[in-house]
Design an enzyme around this catalytic site. Structure first.
Site, mmCIF file in Angstrom:
data_model
loop_
_atom_site.group_PDB
_atom_site.id
_atom_site.type_symbol
_atom_site.label_atom_id
_atom_site.label_comp_id
_atom_site.label_asym_id
_atom_site.label_seq_id
_atom_site.Cartn_x
_atom_site.Cartn_y
_atom_site.Cartn_z
ATOM 1 C CB SER A 88 -0.958 -0.066 1.199
ATOM 2 O OG SER A 88 -2.070 0.771 1.002
ATOM 3 C CG MET A 89 2.534 5.150 2.628
ATOM 4 S SD MET A 89 2.326 5.985 4.236
ATOM 5 C CE MET A 89 3.417 5.000 5.275
#
Length: 243
Positions: A88-89
């Site tokens: 994700s991030m």
């Protein structure tokens, strides 16, 4: 305070796998990976400031700056081949770290981008601007263990500031022209992840001149919790290390 948590040091490992957590995540997310990966691989999980055992360290509010700090901290650990895995991030940060490492002449051997849209295709969602309940709701929607922790009022008070910081950091991120990767990239997503479609994940092919592969596994945004054996098998196969 060190940037990395190594659950099991392996002086004889032929390779290091640097793992970057999601927004609101910490190095503990990858703790179980050390036991599961081949003895030929040493897991180094990134611990972002402002959480867990780095609670006293100031937040970093800019993704490009955070990538520079991580890449700088990696320098002494680049004495053997290194691969990056970000969820994700963490996938976007892994990409930015890889660019910096490549500029410095020590490119990673591979980048695994998990559960994320490519850097040049970001969503317009603004979780960081929501009130506390709104941020918690977003985390529960994503699934994973962090959301559940937010149900405890005391934990919530501790966790919310860094969760909000992470969302703000990744939502303010903008891709910049510059170094183009020559490193191979594998994107891995869950087939039921509402935050990244297969078509969007294919966009990771556009940020590298290296080879690209896409792997779709059953599950939502945190597919890798339930599918850890398959994810690690994919890492082994890709890096050509014995399982």
């Amino acid at each position: 305070m060190s940037w990395f948590r190594c659950p099991e040091t392996r002086p004889w490992a032929s390779m290091r796998l640097f793992c970057l957590p999601h927004a609101g995540g910490s190095a503990v997310f990858y703790r179980s990976w050390a036991k599961a990966v081949s003895p030929a691989v040493e897991v180094q999980a990134v611990q972002y400031p402002g959480r867990a055992d780095r609670m006293a360290d100031a937040f970093v509010t800019d993704a490009h700056q955070l990538a520079r700090l991580i890449a700088g901290a990696m320098a002494p650990l680049m004495d053997r081949p290194a691969a990056l895995f970000g969820h994700s991030m963490g996938a976007v940060l892994a990409y930015e770290v890889a660019r910096l490492l490549q500029e410095r002449g020590t490119p990673p051997v591979h980048v695994f981008a998990s559960g994320a849209r490519p850097p040049h295709d970001r969503s317009g969602e603004r979780v960081a601007e929501r009130d506390d309940d709104g941020v918690v709701e977003a985390m529960l929607e994503l699934g994973g263990t962090d959301g559940e922790a937010m149900r405890d009022p005391e934990l919530r008070e501790l966790v919310l500031p860094y969760v909000r910081n992470d969302f703000a950091l990744i939502e303010a991120y903008a891709h910049r022209d510059g170094t183009r990767l020559t490193v191979p990239v594998t994107a891995i997503i869950g087939d039921a992840d509402t935050h990244v479609t297969e078509a969007q994940a294919k966009g990771w092919a556009q940020i590298t001149d290296g080879r690209f592969a896409l792997k779709v596994l059953p599950g939502g945004h945190f597919y890798l919790t339930d599918r850890q054996p398959q994810v690690i098998a994919e890492v082994h196969r890709t890096l050509e290390v014995p399982g």
